[in-house]
Structures are given as C-alpha cells and as structure tokens.
Design a protein around this motif. Structure first.
Motif, PDB file in Angstrom:
ATOM      1  N   UNK B 188       0.882  -0.923  -0.413  1.00  0.00           N
ATOM      2  CA  UNK B 188       0.160  -0.442  -0.461  1.00  0.00           C
ATOM      3  C   UNK B 188       0.825   1.389  -0.220  1.00  0.00           C
ATOM      4  N   UNK B 189       1.809   1.247   0.394  1.00  0.00           N
ATOM      5  CA  UNK B 189       3.084   2.383   0.953  1.00  0.00           C
ATOM      6  C   UNK B 189       3.535   2.908  -0.278  1.00  0.00           C
ATOM      7  N   UNK B 190       3.699   1.766  -1.297  1.00  0.00           N
ATOM      8  CA  UNK B 190       4.423   1.625  -3.025  1.00  0.00           C
ATOM      9  C   UNK B 190       3.253   2.432  -3.467  1.00  0.00           C
ATOM     10  N   UNK B 192       0.596   3.869  -3.065  1.00  0.00           N
ATOM     11  CA  UNK B 192       0.658   5.518  -2.656  1.00  0.00           C
ATOM     12  C   UNK B 192       1.058   6.946  -2.662  1.00  0.00           C
ATOM     13  N   UNK B 193       2.612   5.905  -3.366  1.00  0.00           N
ATOM     14  CA  UNK B 193       3.696   6.688  -3.586  1.00  0.00           C
ATOM     15  C   UNK B 193       3.556   6.966  -5.232  1.00  0.00           C
ATOM     16  N   UNK B 196       0.610   9.478  -5.782  1.00  0.00           N
ATOM     17  CA  UNK B 196       0.850  11.404  -5.534  1.00  0.00           C
ATOM     18  C   UNK B 196       1.867  11.515  -6.537  1.00  0.00           C
TER      19      UNK B 196
ATOM     20  N   UNK C 169       7.954  11.459  -4.022  1.00  0.00           N
ATOM     21  CA  UNK C 169       6.435  10.583  -4.034  1.00  0.00           C
ATOM     22  C   UNK C 169       6.236  10.261  -2.493  1.00  0.00           C
ATOM     23  N   UNK C 177       3.501   4.595   5.841  1.00  0.00           N
ATOM     24  CA  UNK C 177       3.028   3.294   5.920  1.00  0.00           C
ATOM     25  C   UNK C 177       4.165   1.760   5.907  1.00  0.00           C
TER      26      UNK C 177
END
Lengths: 174, 213, 197
Positions: B188-190, B192-193, B196, C169, C177
């Motif tokens: 999920x972190x990747x 969302x990055x 963005x 980013x 996270x």
C-alpha cells in the motif's frame, strides 16, 4: 418548551430510522434464514460423510469444552465436531475417530484464517497427516510430527489441538 | 453532473484509498487473493450506493445533531443485509472475508462519503458518487490483490479462475512475506507513492496547458 | 490456576502475537491518523484501552442477555455499533463532569473512537471466539494495550521520519506506511510464540 420539542424530534427521528432498519433486517433475515440454515446443515452433513461414512449418525451427550457436537456412526466409530481458536477466529471442524481409536478423517467446516496461509488448512495433504493417529499429536516446532503450514503455525496448532480434543473425547466415551 | 469527471476522481485524483487514505484496514487485511478483493470491492460498492441514496434522500429530515448516529444505523442496516445475503447465496466469500464484512460498518469510506457528499447533494448525484467511489475502492483493492497474489503466492486470479488460479511463478519462488501483514503495509505504501507521483505529473501537465493558453 | 493461565495467554496474544494493528489490521485509521506525536499517540492509546474494555463488557452483556435470548443474533452488527456509539458519548459526558483533567487529555480522541474498527472488531471477535465475560473484558483491555504499544512505538519512529531525505513521491504517508510495515515485520517474530502449552 421549545427545547423539549426539539429533543422529542431528535428522539422520534432516530427511533423511526432505527425501527425501519430493524424491520427491513427482520425481513431479510426471514428470507435468508432457511437458506443459511440449510447450507450450514448440508456442510456439516457432508463433513460427517467425509470423515467417517455411515448410514446413520446417532447424537451422543457431550460436556467437554470445545466439543460442539458428537455422534456415534453406526458401529464404525465416532464423529466429533470441535471448535478451536485459530488465527483469524474460530475453526470449526469435524473429526472422525474409528472403532479402533484411530483418527480416520479430519474436515474443516469453516474458518476465517488468512487466505494462502492459514486457509491452506483445508488442503488434503495437510489434513492427511492426522490420519491413523491414536494419541495426542503436536506440530514439529513443539517436538511433534505434524508439519505446520508455511507461515501459519497458529492455525496448525489449532487444528492439532482440535484433533487431540476429539481423541480425548472418544477415549472418555468409548 | 459530470460522470466522467467523477469517475476520474474516484479512480485516481480522489481515490478513496489511495488519495483520501480511507478504509485502509480492509484494504490491507483482505487483499491476498483476487476473489477476496473483488468480493469485498463489490460488497462495499453496493453498500456505498445504497447508503448514499438513503442518506441523501433523508438529508432534510435528519436533524443535524443526531446525523452521525442516524447514518451509522442506516449503514449498519445495509451491511447486515449484505452479510446475510452473502451467507445465503455466496457462502464461499462470506467464509473467506469473515469478520471483515460486519466491519464494513466502520469502514471510513462509507461514513466519509455520507458526511462529505450525500448529506449535501441530491439523490442521483449521490448514487453516482457512491458508484464512482466504490469503483475506485474496488480498483485499489484489485491492484493490491494482483500484486500481492503474484509476489506472495505466484498465482493470478485465485478463486476467480479456478480454486488455485493460474500459476505464474513456480511454487518455490514466491515471497510469502508479501501475503503476511507486512506485505500489506509495504504494497500500500508503494501504491500510494505511485498515486502521488501520477497526480503530481497530472497537475504539472494541467499547469503547462494553462500556461500555453 | 488454569483460568489464570488462560487469561494470561489471551492477554499476551492480544498484546504481541495477535496485535490488533500490526497483525490483525484493525484500527489502522487512527493508527495512521494520530501517530504524528508521541504524546497524542499515548493519549489516544489510553482512550482506546478504556473504551475497548468497556465496550467488550457492554456488548458481551447485550449479546448474552438480549440478543441470544430473543434469537436476534443477526442484529449483532447494528446493535453493537449503536452500543459503542452510545457508550463513547456517555463516557465523554461522564468524564467531562467527573474527571475534567482526564477529559482534557482524552477528550478530542473520544469521538474518533466510535469509528475505530478495533472496538467493533473486539466486540465481534469476543462473540466469535466464544469468550466468557471475564475473558472478553481481558481481551478488550489487553487488545487496547497492544494498540497503545503499537501506536506509541510507531509515533516515535514517525517523529524521526519527518526530517529524513527520501524520494518526493514517498514523502509523508507512503513512507509512514512502509515504516509501519517494518514494525509489523518485527511483531511477526512473536507469532508462533508459545505460552504455557
């Protein structure tokens, strides 16, 4: 006076909404209840046939913690339904114990274990490890013989505990 | 009313999971197989549309002070209905999602849209909002599922295309870690990055266009 | 003795091996939302322990004495969320009157807790696991302790993340996270951890 009216209006609105929701839920429950019951029963019956096929299952009394149902399967042995806490919730399973006191089948009726990890407990090769056992088992990590599922020691332990419980129950009854 | 614009918002620029950062519990917890992701996404979409419509229709009747309580009751009602219907007609899905179906009640996406959109807009617009946000949520879940299932089990479409899906990586290679909770956070972190980054690029393009004009 | 062991096992599991946030994925929203500062994280944690314990007790009683008796188990979700919402409101009013100092400290977090899935989650899991009243309360409280542990640890990591140099980013949320993922990885070490047979 105005305050009183306002409070009354709040209460009545909320009450009305809750009543409508409750009514609708009652309706949906009424419509689905039989179907859900039938499905659950069907699943349990299929599990019983899987672990120890018999023409007639006679319910027997049980008072052991964790045992939810128990049946005498003709003269072939016993079928015990047990509930154990796994990783994501309780694991409901059916264990067949033959007349010789050995496990002859393990079937998972329902569980909420993680997909691809604990959920693998329904796999044939995992359950097959319990067949033929006649005394308490343990997973390899705890010094036993059962190969735990990859990444799901908690689940494997729960299933093992369930099988042990069923064995213990049958020993007491038989 | 602009369906295309709302759809783009739901999918990308205002995606409930990837941009608004709502409903993350379920996003991380159940995205281990495609079957789970699709099932959860569709259930939430249906509940979102229904609750948006009802709340929008009642928006003038419900006094401001008790609106949150009223919304929660409406949402909980729909969630329970879906829960019962799934149990009766799609038991496999109900088994594999377990406690996360009743937990849709506290999925912030639904209460969030009720508060941010349905309580201020008409019935039709709210229904469309429910649909587009639901699609955005489902899309985010499906992408998570595909990535995690591929890296973690080495398969595609488990539960949708046959019980074990289509094997892409040999069984010995997948990194189990990705299916564990850790993998949920990392994936999920990747994602969302990435979102963005795309959103920034899009915004830059818009600005360039403006500048040319 | 055996009950004590059972309770101890439940507690240790709820805090470490089955940590609500890092392993069960319940309560992620407040976990990400109020973990920017250690003080606020701690305040939120205390409020959650309090409400989870109370909610476990209340929902267990409602389920046992009302829903099961009336054969209305299918209404669990609706009833539980209402009980929790009412409880949170009540606790808020009570604290405001009786313990203003505590209210000052917890006040702003209380309304947020209604939509914390860890609270509804613990209520539903208590029933699903067939816990007794005492077990439910212990599970609720220690689940809250696990939540607090995770959120406090995470907030101190996050305070340091603020100044780090990373790809644009990833700045902010995505990086948080990933840090949470690494924290979850360390909690993974507790799973399969065996307490008293």
């Amino acid at each position: 006076m105005k305050d009183y009216k306002y409070v009354l209006r709040l209460t009545l609105t909320l009450l009305l909404i809750t009543a409508v929701v409750a009514g609708l839920l009652g309706l949906v429950n009424y419509l689905t209840e039989d179907k859900i019951d039938a499905l659950t029963r069907e699943k349990a019956e299929k599990a019983m046939q899987d672990v120890l096929p018999a023409a007639h299952y006679e319910p027997i009394a049980h008072s052991m913690d964790g045992v939810t149902e128990a049946y005498r399967a003709d003269d072939k042995g016993y079928v015990v339904r047990v509930n154990e806490n796994g990783f994501g919730g309780s694991i409901d399973m059916m264990v067949g114990v033959g007349a010789d006191g050995k496990v002859c089948g393990v079937s998972i009726i329902s569980h909420s274990e993680t997909a691809s990890l604990g959920a693998n407990c329904v796999r044939e090769d995992f359950r097959a490890q319990y067949l033929g056992a006649d005394s308490a088992l343990a997973v390899k990590k705890d010094g036993g013989t059962i190969d735990a599922l990859t990444g799901a020691t908690v689940t494997s332990r729960a299933v093992t505990r369930g099988v042990n419980l069923a064995l213990e129950f049958v020993k007491e009854v038989g | 009313m602009n369906f295309k614009k709302q759809l783009k918002e739901g999918l990308l620029t205002n995606n409930p999971v990837l941009s608004q950062l709502l409903g993350m519990c379920s996003t991380m917890a159940i995205t281990t197989t495609l079957f789970n992701g699709l099932g959860m996404g569709l259930s939430v979409t249906i509940i979102l549309i229904c609750s948006n419509v009802v709340i929008s229709a009642l928006r003038k009747i419900i006094p401001d002070k008790i609106r949150i309580a009223a919304y929660i009751v409406v949402i909980a009602g729909f969630v329970t209905m879906v829960d019962l219907l799934l149990k009766a007609y799609v038991p496999a899905l109900s088994d594999s999602l377990g406690v996360f179906i009743p937990l849709i009640v506290v999925n912030c996406i639904i209460l969030g849209r009720a508060e941010a959109f349905a309580s201020k807009n008409g019935v039709l617009a709210s229904a469309v909002d429910g649909l587009t946000q639901g699609i955005g949520y489902t899309a985010a879940l499906v992408v998570m599922c595909i990535i995690r299932e591929f890296l973690g089990s080495g398969t595609f479409g488990k539960g949708v295309l046959g019980a074990d899906g289509v094997r892409i990586l040999p069984a010995d290679y997948p990194a189990l870690l990705v299916i564990l909770p850790v993998g949920g956070f990392l994936t999920l972190g990747c994602l969302i990055a990435l979102t963005q980054w795309i959103n920034r690029k899009l915004a830059e393009k818009e600005r360039e266009k403006e500048a040319v004009k | 003795m055996s009950t004590f062991v059972a309770l101890f096992t439940i507690s240790l599991n709820a805090i470490l091996a089955e940590n609500f946030i890092l392993v069960k994925f319940l309560g992620i929203c407040p976990f990400m939302g109020v973990s920017k500062k250690t003080d606020t994280a701690f305040g939120m944690g205390l409020a959650v322990i309090f409400v989870m314990g109370l909610a476990s007790a209340a929902t267990w009683a409602v389920n046992e004495f009302l829903l099961v008796r009336l054969n209305l188990e299918y209404m669990q979700t609706v009833v539980f969320i209402l009980v929790i919402a009412a409880l949170v409101q009540f606790v808020e009013m009570f604290l405001q009157k009786a313990l203003p100092a505590l209210y000052q400290a917890l006040g702003i977090y209380l309304p947020l807790i209604t939509t914390n899935c860890a609270v509804l989650g613990v209520a539903l899991l208590n029933i699903q696991n067939g816990y007794t009243f005492i077990e439910s309360v212990i599970y609720g409280v220690t689940g809250g302790v696990g939540f607090t542990l995770a959120i406090v640890l995470f907030s101190s990591v996050r305070e340091r993340l603020e100044d780090c140099d990373c790809p644009k980013a990833f700045k902010g949320f995505p990086l948080a996270l990933i840090a949470a993922g690494l924290l979850a990885l360390s909690f993974l070490g507790f799973s399969g951890f065996k307490v008293f047979g």
